[in-house]
Design an enzyme around this catalytic site. Structure first.
Site, mmCIF file in Angstrom:
data_model
loop_
_atom_site.group_PDB
_atom_site.id
_atom_site.type_symbol
_atom_site.label_atom_id
_atom_site.label_comp_id
_atom_site.label_asym_id
_atom_site.label_seq_id
_atom_site.Cartn_x
_atom_site.Cartn_y
_atom_site.Cartn_z
ATOM 1 C CD GLN A 182 -2.825 -1.455 0.220
ATOM 2 O OE1 GLN A 182 -3.688 -0.590 0.091
ATOM 3 N NE2 GLN A 182 -2.782 -2.526 -0.567
ATOM 4 C CB ALA A 185 -11.608 0.720 2.725
ATOM 5 C CG HIS A 186 -7.305 0.289 0.000
ATOM 6 N ND1 HIS A 186 -6.377 -0.674 -0.333
ATOM 7 C CD2 HIS A 186 -8.512 -0.239 -0.288
ATOM 8 C CE1 HIS A 186 -7.001 -1.714 -0.802
ATOM 9 N NE2 HIS A 186 -8.280 -1.492 -0.793
ATOM 10 C CG ASN A 187 -6.992 3.845 -3.380
ATOM 11 O OD1 ASN A 187 -6.420 2.928 -2.820
ATOM 12 N ND2 ASN A 187 -6.385 4.658 -4.228
#
Lengths: 344, 344, 344
Positions: free
Chosen positions: A199, A240-242
Site C-alpha cells: 500500500q 478503506a483505501h482510496n
C-alpha cells in the site's frame, strides 16, 4: 465558577431584565432547567417552557414579548443560539486542559522543527522529517510517522497513530485511538493464498476535520485516501483505501466504507451504515442508520434499508412486511372460497 | 524517483517497444493513465484501453498483438500482473521506513533476549519472559505481555497491545490499535449480578497473518482462540474467546464473531458480518456484507442476509419485498372481484 | 502446575472417591474431558457423560448417585459449579501477571497522591489532579487525564485512555484501547458547515464495571454520560454523549448507542445492535444481535430485527418472507383461474 446575569450580559452585549445579581454555574435545556443554570430560548415553539422553567437565567431574543409572568432573569440578545454557543466556547476554553511545552521523555526525530507554541506530551513519538504546524497539540503516547505533515492548530489526543507520509490539515481534532494511514486491505489471491499488495499511497485529511475515537482511515494502494474539509467522522468508523469523503460530510459511529468508494459533499450518514466498494455517492445524500449501500446514488437521495431504498419505499416495505400474516390469511380465504365455489 | 522504460525493462527482464528513454514516477490503472505513470495490461478484456491510455509506459504480455497504433512505450514481459506486483514490492521496500535498533527509552523485561536485527521503538514495553524472533519490528508504544512469543519477521505497528501468554507467528503484520488477548466476555449471572469468569487461555496466531487497525481478538476462557496461517483480518473486527479462524480465510472490516464459533479455511467474509456463537462454518464459504449468521453452514456455501440465506434466495427475497405493494393491490382486486361476483 | 485429587479436595472442602493421587493440570468440559483434566457435573442433564468422560477428576454434588461404574476420581462438594468458579479464580490469581510498584519512566502530574500498593507501568501518564484509589493498576501507555478519579482496585490495561474530568468506580476492569471521555459528536450546522459544540460534561462509570477492548464512551455535552454499577460492555462498543446504561446491563461486541439514549437495568443486548438517539429502553429488556432499535421500549420486552419487533413477530416476518415466492404463485394461480372463469 459562578457568573451573575450582569456579568454575562456585559460579556455578550445583552440587556438584563429582572435580578441582575442572580448567578449561574452551569447550562441546562430550558425544559430541564434548575436553580443556578443558564438556559436559552431560540425556537418560538418552546416559548411555553419559559413560564415554568426553574433556570435562574434565560437568554431570549431582543424582540421577545412575554405573555405571562416569568420568574427567571432574562438577558436579551440578538441571537440566543449563537450567544449560548459563544458562552459554551468560553467555558470550554476556561475548563479544558491547556497543556503546553515539550514534556520529557518524548521522542522527536531528526530534522523536525517545532514551533514555539507547540505541545508535545510525554511518550509522544514524532518521526524524522515530520512537519508540525504552529499551535499543534500532540498529546502523550501519540505516534507521528516519518514525513507526516500536521497543519496549524490541530490537536492529536492521547494515543493517536498517524503512519508515515500522511497529511492532516489545520484546526483538525483527532481523538484517542484513531489510526490514520494503516495499510489498506489489499491482497492478490494465488492458489488459495493471499499475497499482500503493498500500500504505497497515503491519507490526506483536509482542514477543520474531526475524527472520532478508534476510527481507522487506511492509506491508499497508490495515490491518496482523501477526507475533505470540514468532514466530521464519529467513533469506530472504517474508511478503506482510496476512498474519498467530500467536504462537510458527517458520518455517525461504526459506519464503514469499502475500498475506492467516493462520497460527495454535505452528506449525512447514520450509524452502522455499510458502503460497498467502488461506489459514487452524490452530494447532500442522507442515509439512515444501519443501511447497506450496494449501488451508486445520485445527489440529494434519501435512502435507508438493507439493501437501501428511498425513505418512502423503506417505510412501505416495513409496513408490507408487518402486514404479511394478514395477507397470507386473505389469500387462503380466497382459495377456500374459490374451492367452495367449485364444489357448489 | 523516476525510472526509464529501459531501466524497468532491465530490472524485470522485459523488452522495450517504443521510446526507451520515457520515464515514469508512479503507477496508474490503464483506464486512469496519465503522463509519467506506468500501467499494465493483463486481462484481454481491457485491451481497448491501451489505444487511448495517457500512461507513458504499459507492461504487456510477450504475445500481445496491437490492432491499432499505441502512443505509450510497451514493455513486454511473461506475466504483466506478476511483474507489476514485483515492481510495487520494490517501490515499497524503497519508500517505507526501515527503523532498526533499540530506541530509548524503551522497556525490556528480565530474561528477554533480543536478536541483533530486531527493532524496538521508543516507549515500547516488552514484558519479562517474552520471546522475540529474528527481524521482529516492535514500533513505539507497543505492549508485549509476559511470556508472549513473536515469530521471526513479524511487525507490530505503533500501539499494538498483546496480552500475556499469547503467541503470534512469523511474518505477521499487526496494525496500530489492534488488541490481542484481552479477556473474553464471560460472566456467570447470579441473582441479576454478573460474576466474572476468569479467562485463563490465550490467543494463538499462525504465520503470515495480517491483523487490521483496532481489531480485537480475545483470549480463550481455557485453551486458545486460534487464528490460522495466512488469515487476513481487516480493521475493527471482533473475534471472541475460543473462536477459530481457518487458514487463508479473509474477513472484511467491522465483522464480528461471537464466542466459540469455528470458521473453516479459505472463507471470504464481507464487512459488518455478525456470527452467532458456537457455530461451525465450513471451508470456502462466502458471506455477503452485513449478513447475520445464526446457523452452522456447510463447505462452499454462499450466503447473505439477516438472517442469512443462500445468495439466490436473498435476491428473490429482496425482489419479492420490493414487489409487495403490487401484490397487495392484486389481492385487493381479487377480493373486490369476488365480492362483485357475489353481489351480481 | 499439577494438583492431586487429595490436594484439591482439601482446598475446597470436598471428599475424594477413588484414587486420591491422580493429578490434573487443566480444566475441561465433562463432554470434552481428557487425561490430566478436571471437570464438573452440576446439571443432571449431563449425568450420562460422567460414565464415559476421559477427565481424571470430576467434581460432583455430595448427593450424586452413580448408576454405572465411573473411571474418574470423584470429589464430592456442596455446589460443583461454585467450586469450579472458585478454582478458576485461584488459578487466575496464580497465573495472571501481578505487576506492582512505579515503573520508570512514567509521568505523574502535580498533586497526585499514589497509594502504596498502586501499580504504575512504564510510559503511563497520570495528569495533575488525578485521584488514584488503593490497589489500582495502571498498565503501561495508559493516559489518565486531569482531575480523573479511579476507584479502589480498578485495573486499566495497557493503552487505555481516560480524558480529563471522568470518573471510574471501584473494582472496574478496562481493557486495552478503550477510550473514556472523548468528545461527543455534537455540531451546529450553519450554512452547510458544521461548528463544533463544546463537550463540557464527563463520563461517570460505576463500580464493578468491565469495559472491553477498543470500546469508546463519549463525554456528555453537559452533565454526564453514565455507566451504572455492574455493567459489562464487550469490545468495540460505542456509547455516545449523554447516554445512560443501567446497573447490571450487559452488551455484546460492536453494539452502538446514539446520543442521549437511556437503557435500563438488567438488560441483555446482543452484538452489533444499534440504538437511535433519545430513546428510553426499560429494565430487563432483551435484544437480539444486529437489531436496529428506533423506538423506546417498555420493561421486559424481547425484541429483534431491523426495525426491531417482538421476538415472535420477527420469527413470523422471517418465515413470511421466505414463503413469499409461493404466495406470488398462489395469487397468480387465483388470477388465472378467475380469468379462465370469466372466459368460460
Amino acid at each position: 465558577m459562578e457568573f451573575s446575569a450582569n456579568q454575562i450580559a456585559s460579556l455578550v452585549g445583552g440587556t438584563v431584565e429582572g435580578d441582575g445579581n442572580v448567578a449561574v454555574s452551569t447550562f441546562a435545556k430550558i425544559e430541564e432547567g434548575h436553580k443556578g443554570a443558564l438556559s436559552f430560548l431560540a425556537n418560538p415553539k418552546y416559548s411555553h417552557y419559559i413560564y415554568q422553567t426553574q433556570s435562574s437565567i434565560v437568554l431570549v431574543r431582543r424582540d421577545f414579548v412575554a405573555e405571562h409572568p416569568i420568574e427567571a432573569t432574562l438577558i436579551r440578545v440578538d441571537d440566543p443560539y449563537a450567544t449560548i454557543a459563544q458562552l459554551l466556547q468560553m467555558v470550554a476554553a476556561m475548563t479544558a486542559p491547556h497543556p503546553s511545552g515539550i514534556e520529557q521523555p518524548s521522542f522527536v526525530g531528526e530534522g523536525v522543527e517545532l514551533p514555539e507554541d507547540v505541545y508535545i506530551g510525554a511518550f509522544a513519538y514524532v518521526s524524522a522529517g515530520a512537519k508540525i504546524g504552529k499551535g499543534v497539540k500532540i498529546y502523550p503516547q501519540v505516534f507521528v510517522g516519518a514525513g507526516v505533515e500536521i497543519g496549524e492548530g490541530t490537536v492529536l489526543y492521547p494515543g493517536v497513530k498517524v503512519y508515515h507520509g500522511c497529511k492532516i490539515g489545520s484546526r483538525c481534532i483527532v481523538h484517542s485511538g484513531a489510526v490514520v494511514g494503516a495499510d489498506g486491505f489489499g491482497f492478490a489471491p494465488t492458489d488459495g493464498v493471499y499475497n499482500k499488495i503493498p500500500q504505497l499511497g497515503n491519507v490526506v485529511v483536509g482542514d477543520d476535520v474531526e475524527i472520532g475515537a478508534n476510527t481507522a482511515i487506511d492509506r491508499a494502494v497508490m495515490g491518496s485516501t482523501r477526507i475533505g474539509n470540514g468532514v466530521k467522522l464519529d467513533n469506530l468508523i472504517q474508511v478503506a483505501h482510496n476512498c474519498e469523503v467530500g467536504d462537510n460530510t458527517v458520518m455517525a459511529s461504526q459506519s464503514g466504507i469499502a475500498g475506492s468508494t467516493k462520497i460527495g459533499r454535505g452528506c449525512m450518514v447514520g450509524g452502522q451504515v455499510g458502503f460497498a466498494g467502488h461506489l459514487h455517492i452524490g452530494d447532500n445524500v442522507q442515509i439512515g442508520a444501519q443501511s447497506g449501500i450496494s449501488k451508486s446514488t445520485p445527489d440529494g437521495a434519501r435512502i435507508m434499508g438493507y439493501p437501501a431504498v428511498e425513505y418512502g419505499e423503506f417505510a412501505r416495505q416495513t409496513i408490507n412486511l408487518r402486514n404479511l400474516s394478514a395477507l397470507y390469511r386473505r389469500v387462503a380465504d380466497i382459495e377456500k372460497r374459490l374451492s367452495d365455489t367449485d364444489r357448489s
